[in-house]
Scaffold this active site. Structure first.
Site, short mmCIF file in Angstrom:
data_model
loop_
_atom_site.label_atom_id
_atom_site.label_comp_id
_atom_site.label_asym_id
_atom_site.label_seq_id
_atom_site.Cartn_x
_atom_site.Cartn_y
_atom_site.Cartn_z
N THR A 17 -45.43 -16.32 88.60
CA THR A 17 -46.14 -16.91 89.73
C THR A 17 -46.15 -15.94 90.90
N HIS A 74 -35.62 -29.79 84.08
CA HIS A 74 -35.25 -29.60 85.50
C HIS A 74 -35.60 -30.83 86.32
N HIS A 75 -36.29 -31.77 85.70
CA HIS A 75 -36.52 -33.04 86.38
C HIS A 75 -35.37 -34.02 86.12
N SER A 102 -59.76 -38.80 77.32
CA SER A 102 -60.77 -38.14 78.14
C SER A 102 -60.41 -36.68 78.36
N SER A 103 -59.17 -36.40 78.80
CA SER A 103 -58.89 -35.00 79.14
C SER A 103 -58.74 -34.14 77.90
N ARG A 109 -36.36 -40.94 97.98
CA ARG A 109 -37.79 -41.25 97.90
C ARG A 109 -37.96 -42.68 97.37
N HIS A 122 -43.93 -31.67 82.84
CA HIS A 122 -43.91 -30.38 83.50
C HIS A 122 -45.16 -29.56 83.22
N ASP A 167 -75.08 -24.45 78.62
CA ASP A 167 -74.43 -25.73 78.86
C ASP A 167 -73.06 -25.69 78.21
N HIS A 171 -50.44 -44.65 93.70
CA HIS A 171 -50.84 -43.46 94.46
C HIS A 171 -50.62 -42.22 93.61
N TYR A 209 -48.47 -27.85 85.79
CA TYR A 209 -49.17 -26.56 85.74
C TYR A 209 -50.62 -26.75 85.39
N GLU A 243 -47.87 -30.67 82.67
CA GLU A 243 -48.88 -31.37 83.45
C GLU A 243 -49.00 -30.78 84.86
N LYS A 278 -48.80 -13.38 90.70
CA LYS A 278 -50.12 -13.82 91.17
C LYS A 278 -50.22 -13.72 92.69
N TRP A 290 -44.87 -43.11 89.24
CA TRP A 290 -45.88 -42.58 88.31
C TRP A 290 -45.19 -42.11 87.02
N SER A 325 -58.43 -16.77 92.64
CA SER A 325 -58.70 -15.41 92.15
C SER A 325 -60.18 -15.07 92.19
C1 HEA Z 1 -51.58 -35.18 93.17
C2 HEA Z 1 -51.93 -35.12 94.37
C3 HEA Z 1 -51.40 -35.91 95.52
C4 HEA Z 1 -52.05 -35.95 96.70
C5 HEA Z 1 -53.36 -35.26 97.04
C6 HEA Z 1 -51.26 -36.75 97.57
C7 HEA Z 1 -51.62 -37.02 98.88
C8 HEA Z 1 -50.81 -37.68 99.78
N1 HEA Z 1 -49.58 -38.24 99.54
FE1 HEA Z 1 -48.68 -38.33 97.75
N2 HEA Z 1 -47.76 -38.40 96.00
C9 HEA Z 1 -48.15 -37.79 94.83
C10 HEA Z 1 -49.25 -36.98 94.67
C11 HEA Z 1 -50.18 -36.73 95.66
N3 HEA Z 1 -50.12 -37.22 96.93
C12 HEA Z 1 -47.24 -38.09 93.76
C13 HEA Z 1 -47.32 -37.61 92.32
C14 HEA Z 1 -46.25 -38.91 94.30
C15 HEA Z 1 -45.02 -39.49 93.61
C16 HEA Z 1 -45.27 -40.93 93.28
C17 HEA Z 1 -43.99 -41.52 92.74
O1 HEA Z 1 -42.97 -41.48 93.45
O2 HEA Z 1 -44.01 -41.99 91.60
C18 HEA Z 1 -46.60 -39.07 95.71
C19 HEA Z 1 -45.83 -39.81 96.61
C20 HEA Z 1 -46.06 -39.83 97.95
C21 HEA Z 1 -45.12 -40.31 98.93
C22 HEA Z 1 -43.72 -40.81 98.64
C23 HEA Z 1 -43.74 -42.26 98.35
C24 HEA Z 1 -42.35 -42.74 98.04
O3 HEA Z 1 -41.57 -41.95 97.47
O4 HEA Z 1 -42.04 -43.88 98.36
C25 HEA Z 1 -45.73 -40.22 100.14
C26 HEA Z 1 -45.11 -40.61 101.42
O5 HEA Z 1 -45.39 -40.08 102.45
C27 HEA Z 1 -47.02 -39.65 99.94
C28 HEA Z 1 -47.94 -39.38 100.94
C29 HEA Z 1 -49.15 -38.75 100.71
C30 HEA Z 1 -50.12 -38.53 101.77
C31 HEA Z 1 -50.01 -38.97 103.20
C32 HEA Z 1 -51.17 -37.87 101.18
C33 HEA Z 1 -52.42 -37.40 101.89
O6 HEA Z 1 -52.65 -36.03 101.57
C34 HEA Z 1 -53.61 -38.23 101.49
C35 HEA Z 1 -54.80 -37.78 102.28
C36 HEA Z 1 -56.06 -38.43 101.82
C37 HEA Z 1 -56.57 -39.56 102.39
C38 HEA Z 1 -55.86 -40.26 103.49
C39 HEA Z 1 -57.81 -40.20 101.87
C40 HEA Z 1 -59.00 -39.85 102.68
C41 HEA Z 1 -59.15 -40.61 103.96
C42 HEA Z 1 -59.36 -41.95 104.07
C43 HEA Z 1 -59.01 -42.92 102.97
C44 HEA Z 1 -59.88 -42.53 105.30
C45 HEA Z 1 -58.99 -43.59 105.86
C46 HEA Z 1 -57.76 -43.00 106.48
C47 HEA Z 1 -57.61 -42.88 107.85
C48 HEA Z 1 -58.71 -43.18 108.80
C49 HEA Z 1 -56.28 -42.45 108.44
N4 HEA Z 1 -47.21 -39.42 98.59
C1 HEA Z 2 -48.89 -28.36 91.09
C2 HEA Z 2 -47.76 -28.90 90.77
C3 HEA Z 2 -46.42 -28.22 90.77
C4 HEA Z 2 -46.09 -26.88 90.72
C5 HEA Z 2 -47.00 -25.68 90.62
C6 HEA Z 2 -44.66 -26.82 90.75
C7 HEA Z 2 -43.94 -25.64 90.70
C8 HEA Z 2 -42.56 -25.58 90.57
N1 HEA Z 2 -41.69 -26.65 90.59
FE1 HEA Z 2 -42.19 -28.57 90.87
N2 HEA Z 2 -42.68 -30.51 90.88
C9 HEA Z 2 -43.95 -31.04 90.93
C10 HEA Z 2 -45.12 -30.33 90.94
C11 HEA Z 2 -45.18 -28.95 90.85
N3 HEA Z 2 -44.12 -28.09 90.84
C12 HEA Z 2 -43.90 -32.48 91.00
C13 HEA Z 2 -45.10 -33.43 91.07
C14 HEA Z 2 -42.56 -32.83 90.99
C15 HEA Z 2 -41.94 -34.22 91.12
C16 HEA Z 2 -42.12 -35.06 89.91
C17 HEA Z 2 -41.53 -36.42 90.20
O1 HEA Z 2 -40.29 -36.55 90.07
O2 HEA Z 2 -42.28 -37.33 90.61
C18 HEA Z 2 -41.82 -31.58 90.89
C19 HEA Z 2 -40.45 -31.52 90.80
C20 HEA Z 2 -39.75 -30.36 90.58
C21 HEA Z 2 -38.37 -30.33 90.24
C22 HEA Z 2 -37.45 -31.54 90.03
C23 HEA Z 2 -36.73 -31.88 91.28
C24 HEA Z 2 -35.94 -33.14 91.09
O3 HEA Z 2 -36.56 -34.16 90.73
O4 HEA Z 2 -34.72 -33.09 91.28
C25 HEA Z 2 -38.01 -29.02 90.12
C26 HEA Z 2 -36.65 -28.53 89.80
O5 HEA Z 2 -36.44 -27.48 89.36
C27 HEA Z 2 -39.22 -28.23 90.35
C28 HEA Z 2 -39.28 -26.85 90.30
C29 HEA Z 2 -40.46 -26.14 90.40
C30 HEA Z 2 -40.50 -24.68 90.28
C31 HEA Z 2 -39.34 -23.74 90.11
C32 HEA Z 2 -41.82 -24.34 90.39
C33 HEA Z 2 -42.37 -22.93 90.30
O6 HEA Z 2 -43.47 -22.87 89.42
C34 HEA Z 2 -42.77 -22.39 91.65
C35 HEA Z 2 -43.08 -20.88 91.57
C36 HEA Z 2 -43.66 -20.34 92.84
C37 HEA Z 2 -42.97 -19.63 93.77
C38 HEA Z 2 -41.53 -19.33 93.60
C39 HEA Z 2 -43.61 -19.14 95.05
C40 HEA Z 2 -44.33 -17.82 94.91
C41 HEA Z 2 -43.47 -16.76 94.34
C42 HEA Z 2 -43.14 -15.60 95.02
C43 HEA Z 2 -43.59 -15.34 96.41
C44 HEA Z 2 -42.33 -14.57 94.29
C45 HEA Z 2 -40.94 -14.38 94.82
C46 HEA Z 2 -40.14 -15.64 94.81
C47 HEA Z 2 -38.87 -15.72 94.34
C48 HEA Z 2 -38.21 -14.61 93.62
C49 HEA Z 2 -38.05 -16.98 94.56
N4 HEA Z 2 -40.26 -29.07 90.64
CU LIG Z 3 -41.37 -29.54 86.64
#
Ligand code: HEA
Ligand code: HEA
Ligand SMILES: [Cu+2]
Ligand code: CUA
Lengths: 536, 291, 309
Positions: free
Chosen positions: A327, A301-302, A168-169, A449, A252, A105, A76, A256, A254, A330, A141, A267
């Site tokens: 951030t 931080h991860h 690809s990317s 989790r 990380h 293009d 997933h 962003y 990634e 923005k 993942w 924007s």
């Molecule tokens: C990058 C984008 C992304 C998106 C869009 C989503 C979307 C969703 N994610 Fe995902 N999720 C991740 C990224 C994302 N996730 C990542 C990176 C992890 C960590 C994996 C890891 O631990 O390694 C994670 C892990 C994760 C967990 C934790 C699993 C675990 O730790 O054991 C859960 C649990 O609730 C969850 C739920 C969902 C749900 C309910 C949606 C929903 O938003 C999905 C909605 C979309 C659909 C449902 C598809 C469209 C509809 C159909 C297919 C029709 C059929 C369905 C019905 C009729 C009900 N996700």
């Molecule tokens: C689109 C993807 C995305 C984005 C944009 C971010 C944004 C940020 N993430 Fe997130 N992060 C993930 C995707 C993302 N993260 C994923 C997928 C994981 C889990 C990976 C895994 O383990 O599977 C993760 C995990 C993760 C961790 C690890 C947690 C753990 O495993 O223990 C941490 C810890 O610092 C973190 C921090 C942040 C911070 C500080 C930002 C900042 O960039 C956020 C900045 C934005 C704001 C703060 C809000 C707007 C700001 C304001 C309104 C201004 C005023 C605010 C203040 C002064 C506070 N992220």
């Molecule tokens: Cu990070």
């Protein structure tokens, strides 16, 4: 040059299905391919999410074995990140960037076709692992060794699939950079570009810098598994944590990569429906650049709990928190763009507003997790799952949907059903919170989790979250309906300037846009830039 | 600005090569994976088919582009796009190597000292798990995985290789100047010399590997040292091989009278690539062999 | 297996059971509760300070959220075209932009500073009076008592801590036993997936240092109420510490994905008043000499039958 003119002419007309879709050099067709592919993958990855939520609906195992649950979680995550969010952004880039900078293009159209077609094959490799001895990869993942190395035949396929996605990317990003730096219409200097182009230009640099690092990480894994090396084995002087450092140096930036283009889309949309120039255009550009730079120095931080030296913990805490500042700029600029505007709330604007709120919530929890001591209580709990779904679903995915609703009339020449689109919006926005907000509570209560089964104390919020999940999932079926209806059945034709007060070059083209966007460079009018009038 | 010289844009015809390339890559990697999982027969077959497809594709695609450029239908803008493409491709390659260098630095500055008992973490790690292990480099870890081995001295073959690559960078530059000056004899001569230097490098590298395996017991299995050594030098060697092949292609094209003073992007691209390979080697020589 | 382990359980728990009554009270407070919304304060100074930090950060975010979203919604309601709002044309305000760059920086420094101090405290395991080695296996925990009061502990048998039997039967796919039926007799807490065969026993009011590592893959040792959390990494030794003043039973889970039974290797720490602990320790050391059979029976970590998941 008449020969090329004919070439274009020729292509527009008699072009067979295979030639058009498999041998394409056309940024719109390739963009369409990207978007359709990621749409399909959203449903694949989403169906897995539905199974996950189904199993988590109540304590005890009802549907699937724990190991299969782990396969679902890992796949997933991989599918949603590499198969949904990234390709759909590239698809939008393909469609919009040439139109926004007055190009015919992409700079390297054939490479462009290559970049796309790698993806379906990569995912065939990845998904095929479900049917192999030992099943799909089941170590998340993040694919941490040594656990991931316990997998069966899947490992080699997963690694090569990731190599392919990386290629690809990277090729896609090279193409985008070349397009933006080299194909801009005369007079459209960089600081007049639409924000979407800027966000993608900077994202491309991130991709080029970090995808090869991921390739390196999984390559070491490949060698450890098949060629007897010991990168991740302390007995041989290696260290499993070394993988984590290399992975998160990719990982990380990634995340962003998955949000900067979203910033670009928002924007574009906010000024259009505020009928007011984007506030602080230059600041927005610098903010993105700043975020991109910072994203290279926060990776640990991860890994706050892996036992880093104290100094590292503190350094990465500060660098991570710093990212909140650009951030924030923005967010503030978007809000200020609305301030004293003349707002109307067409569908794209609704999604954009939801984006601002949901992304900020995700960002806030991010800042909380950046505090080392606090992260010791959050790490690897559902608090993190809530965090990244707010930024990825409420952020990235919502922005993509907003962009689709914004540009769909330009692509198809038709207007979609306002009613159904709004229903899709309200249903999604409410259900996504029902789905992910309770996961904050679960995390704080101590639910880890990546578990298929949990103590009964966690039962209630999990049930709420699952209900939200099915609701949100089912809602996405409306999206399919709206898009299909708009493309094939809508009688309601769209004007070339799809939205009154939508400036920027793409809106000077007819809807649907011609096969090749601009055959001669357009003239740039400083009073009609995407982000508003900068002539004064 | 480069876009000014294009009053009409150029867009290439649709092409079958990309999809063929993808199929080739797919078969190649699927075959490799099948093979690695121990299904010998089918593995190699699929892999070979894939490899052949890729090679065929390269001839087809590049031949196609070359013909087009000979027809002169590319304008300056297309040329710039190609240059940017190559440039950023090389950048991505740099980061691929950066991953391995980063791993190496992390291991050497943190992990090995910890295992050897340095710092708070080292005291417990060494005291409770790896008693008696003292940090050193090169090392194959507390369990001396792969058995005791000898690391190759930098001052033998590696030093010679360094000199070879450095001079090859110079010769390719001379060749480039010759091309700009329109002096074909010189061009072909020095390009040929560059190829020879590259080939010699590979020969010596192969010999060094053989030596390490045969006499020094320094193999892929030799703990973290063997792992980092072979992944870095190995991938570099692979790039030198590719670079040499590309140089040979360039040589043949020059001999065929391709390229002129202004239009010789392919040649420049290959020379950039060659310089890149050279720089990587310098880092290798410093961080893998000497330090 | 069951008989042996329950024997040993009785022996090890034995002394503790005396203080059962006293346990009920505080143990309950610590366990996760239905509909729980927030982090628990926990029972150590560190966990309390972390809770304060968490709340501070939370409130900062809530306030900022109210300000930002508030401003946005005011704009949404005041400046809508349907109300005839005319758009202004300005797009810059240097003062404003500087302000909202500087202010967040200050806020963040305000949060990060106490966090830094607290982190240093958490990293300071010096002058601990007891050392326990924690090793993660797929899928159970192993505890070895290393030293206490400056004296090495040799006679206390290794503790193999695996998922309690009732939970294990209830968790099987399609099991007829309901998770809700799994209850801790002492506290009445529904301890499904949070109960083990043999808990780790430590004294109250003593600074205990944990040396944390793993045998096969990476695991994670976490007791939320102590805010003691470290990855257990094969071949590398991490350390962490705690000082619990309240006797009681404290529960946690392995938090790093470690394979199919990641959800089934809980952590239970039984904190005894110092005197009771000393009694227990003495009992252990004497018991160690007799009844080797039981110990050797435990000594080999029996992996759960994969077929049973
Ligand atoms: C990058 C984008 C992304 C998106 C869009 C989503 C979307 C969703 N994610 Fe995902 N999720 C991740 C990224 C994302 N996730 C990542 C990176 C992890 C960590 C994996 C890891 O631990 O390694 C994670 C892990 C994760 C967990 C934790 C699993 C675990 O730790 O054991 C859960 C649990 O609730 C969850 C739920 C969902 C749900 C309910 C949606 C929903 O938003 C999905 C909605 C979309 C659909 C449902 C598809 C469209 C509809 C159909 C297919 C029709 C059929 C369905 C019905 C009729 C009900 N996700
Ligand atoms: C689109 C993807 C995305 C984005 C944009 C971010 C944004 C940020 N993430 Fe997130 N992060 C993930 C995707 C993302 N993260 C994923 C997928 C994981 C889990 C990976 C895994 O383990 O599977 C993760 C995990 C993760 C961790 C690890 C947690 C753990 O495993 O223990 C941490 C810890 O610092 C973190 C921090 C942040 C911070 C500080 C930002 C900042 O960039 C956020 C900045 C934005 C704001 C703060 C809000 C707007 C700001 C304001 C309104 C201004 C005023 C605010 C203040 C002064 C506070 N992220
Ligand atoms: Cu990070
Ligand atoms: Cu052990 Cu998770």
């Amino acid at each position: 040059m008449s020969s090329t003119a004919q070439a274009i002419h020729h292509e527009e007309h008699h072009q067979g299905f295979f030639e058009r879709w498999f041998m394409s050099t056309n940024h719109k067709d390739i963009g369409t391919l990207y978007l359709s592919f990621s749409f399909l993958m959203l449903f694949v990855g989403g169906s897995m999410a539905m199974l996950i939520r189904g199993e988590l609906f109540e304590p005890g195992l009802q549907l699937i074995q724990p190991y299969f649950f782990n396969e679902l979680t890992a796949m997933h995550g991989l599918i949603m990140i590499f198969g949904v969010i990234m390709p759909s952004f590239v698809g939008l880039a393909n469609w919009m960037i040439p139109m926004q900078i007055g190009a015919p293009d992409m700079a390297l159209p054939r490479l462009n076709n290559l970049s796309f077609w790698i993806l379906p094959f990569a995912f065939v490799l990845l998904l095929s692992t479900f049917f192999m001895p030992g099943g799909a990869p089941a170590a998340g993942w993040t694919m941490y060794p040594p656990l991931v190395l316990q997998g069966g035949d899947a490992i080699a396929f997963m690694i090569f699939a990731i190599h392919l996605m990386g290629i690809s990317s990277i090729l896609g990003s090279i193409n985008i950079i070349a397009t933006i730096l080299n194909l801009r219409a005369p007079g459209l200097d960089l600081l007049k570009m639409p924000m979407f182009c800027w966000s993608w230009l900077i994202t491309s640099f991130l991709v080029i810098a970090v995808m090869p690092v991921l390739a390196g990480a999984v390559t070491m894994m490949l060698f450890d598994r098949f060629f007897g090396t010991n990168f991740f084995n302390a007995a041989a002087g290696g260290d499993p944590v070394m993988y984590q450092h290399v992975f998160w140096f990719f990982g990380h930036p990634e995340v962003y990569i998955m949000i900067l283009p979203a910033f670009g889309i928002i924007s574009e949309i906010v000024p259009t429906f505020s009928r007011k120039p984007l506030f602080g255009y230059k600041a927005m550009v610098y903010a993105i650049a700043c975020i991109a730079f910072l994203s290279f120095i926060v990776w640990s931080h991860h890994m706050f709990t892996v036992g880093l030296p104290l100094g590292a913990e503190v350094f990465f805490m500060f660098s991570t928190m710093l990212i909140a500042v650009p951030t924030g700029v923005k967010i503030f600029n978007w809000v200020t763009t609305m301030w004293k505007g003349s707002l109307s709330f067409e569908v794209p604007m609704l999604w954009a507003i939801a984006f601002i709120v949901l992304f900020s919530i995700g960002g806030f929890s991010g800042v909380m997790m950046a505090l080392v001591p606090a992260d010791f209580q959050y790490n690897q709990t559902y608090f993190i799952v809530a965090h990244f779904h707010y930024v990825l679903v409420g952020g990235a995915l919502f922005a993509i949907i907003a962009g689709v609703y914004y540009w769909l009339p330009k692509w198809t020449g038709n207007m979609y059903s306002d009613f159904w689109a709004k229903l899709h919006f309200w249903s999604s926005t409410i259900s996504v919170n029902v789905l992910f907000f309770p996961q904050h509570f679960l995390g704080l209560a101590g639910m880890p989790r990546r578990i298929p089964d949990y103590n009964v104390a966690f039962a209630d919020w999990n049930m709420v979250s699952s209900i939200g999940g099915f609701w949100f999932g089912a809602t996405q079926l409306i999206f399919v309906g709206v898009v299909i209806h708009c493309i094939f059945f809508s009688k309601h034709k769209a004007a070339s300037r799809g939205w009154e007060h939508a400036y920027g070059l793409e809106w000077t083209l007819p809807s649907p846009a011609p096969h090749h966007s601009f055959t001669v460079p357009p003239v740039i009018d400083d009073t009609k830039l995407a982000h508003g009038d900068i002539s004064h | 600005m480069s876009q000014l010289d294009a009053n009409v844009y150029y867009v290439p015809h649709s092409s079958r090569w990309p999809i063929i390339a993808v199929i080739g890559m797919f078969l190649f990697m699927a075959g490799a994976a099948i093979w690695l999982n121990g299904y010998d027969g089918p593995g190699q077959i699929v892999l070979t088919i894939g490899a052949l497809t890729i090679i065929g594709m390269m001839f087809g695609w590049f031949g196609n582009v070359i013909r087009e450029s000979m027809k002169g239908i590319f304008n300056g803008q297309v040329d710039t796009s190609f240059r940017m493409g190559m440039m950023w491709f090389i950048v991505s390659e740099v980061f691929f190597f950066a991953a391995f260098f980063g791993g190496l630095f992390y291991i050497r500055t943190f992990v090995v000292p910890w295992l050897g008992g340095a710092g708070d973490k080292g005291i417990i790690t060494n005291g409770f798990i790896w008693q008696g292990f003292s940090a050193a480099w090169p090392t194959n870890g507390p369990d001396s995985v792969g058995g005791s081995f000898i690391a190759t001295s930098p001052w033998g073959i590696p030093l010679i290789n360094t000199l070879l690559l450095l001079s090859s960078s110079i010769t390719v530059t001379i060749a480039h100047h010759a091309l700009r000056a329109g002096n074909r004899k010189r061009l072909i001569g020095f390009l040929g010399l560059t190829i020879l230097l590259g080939a010699t490098f590979l020969g010596l590298q192969a010999h060094e590997y053989w030596e390490s395996y045969a006499h020094l017991n320094m193999t892929l299995h030799s703990g973290i040292y063997g792992a980092t050594f072979y992944i870095l030098t190995g991938f570099h060697g692979l790039h030198v091989t590719l670079g040499t092949i590309m140089l040979i292609v360039m040589w043949l094209r020059c001999a065929r009278g391709h390229f002129d003073r202004e239009h010789h992007f392919a040649f420049e691209a290959v020379s950039w690539y060659w310089h890149f390979v050279d720089v990587i080697w310098l880092c290798l020589f410093l961080f893998v062999y000497i330090l | 297996m069951t008989t042996i382990s329950s024997n040993c359980k009785r022996r090890i728990v034995g002394a503790g059971a005396a203080s059962g009554a006293l346990l009920v009270s505080m143990a309950a407070a610590a366990d996760p509760r239905p509909w729980q919304l927030n982090l628990d304060k926990g029972v150590t100074p560190i966990s309390q300070q972390i809770w304060n930090l968490h709340m501070a950060a939370l409130w900062v975010c809530v306030v900022l959220g109210i300000l930002v979203f508030g401003a946005m919604f005011i704009a949404i309601f005041r400046f809508r075209r349907s109300k005839g709002a005319v758009a202004a044309t300005w797009s810059h305000n240097t003062l404003l932009e500087v302000a909202w760059t500087v202010v967040p920086v200050l806020i963040l420094i305000g949060l990060a500073t106490p966090a830094t101090i607290l982190t240093r405290e958490m990293y300071n395991a010096t002058d601990s009076q007891m050392t326990v080695k924690v090793t993660g296996y797929q899928w159970l925990w192993r505890y070895d008592y290393i030293s206490y009061d400056g004296k090495p502990i040799t006679k206390v048998p290794t503790v193999w801590s695996r998922l309690a039997w009732d939970s294990n039967t209830a968790r099987q796919l399609g099991s007829t036993v309901s998770p809700w039926s799994v209850v801790d007799k002492q506290t009445g807490f529904h301890d499904y997936l949070l109960d083990v065969t043999h808990p780790l026993v430590i004294p109250a009011g003593v600074k205990v240092r944990f040396l944390i590592t793993a045998d096969d893959v990476i695991h994670g040792w976490w007791v939320p109420d102590f805010a003691t959390k470290r990855d257990a990494i094969p071949g590398i030794m991490n350390d962490s510490w705690t000082k619990v003043d309240k006797p009681g039973i404290y529960r946690g889970q392995c938090y790093v994905l470690c394979g199919q039974d990641h959800s089934a290797m809980p952590i239970v720490v039984k904190v005894l008043p110092k005197d009771q602990f000393n009694a227990w320790l003495a009992e252990q050391e004497s018991a160690a000499t007799l009844d080797k059979a039981a110990r050797t029976a435990q000594a080999a970590p029996q992996k759960p039958d994969p077929a049973k998941g």
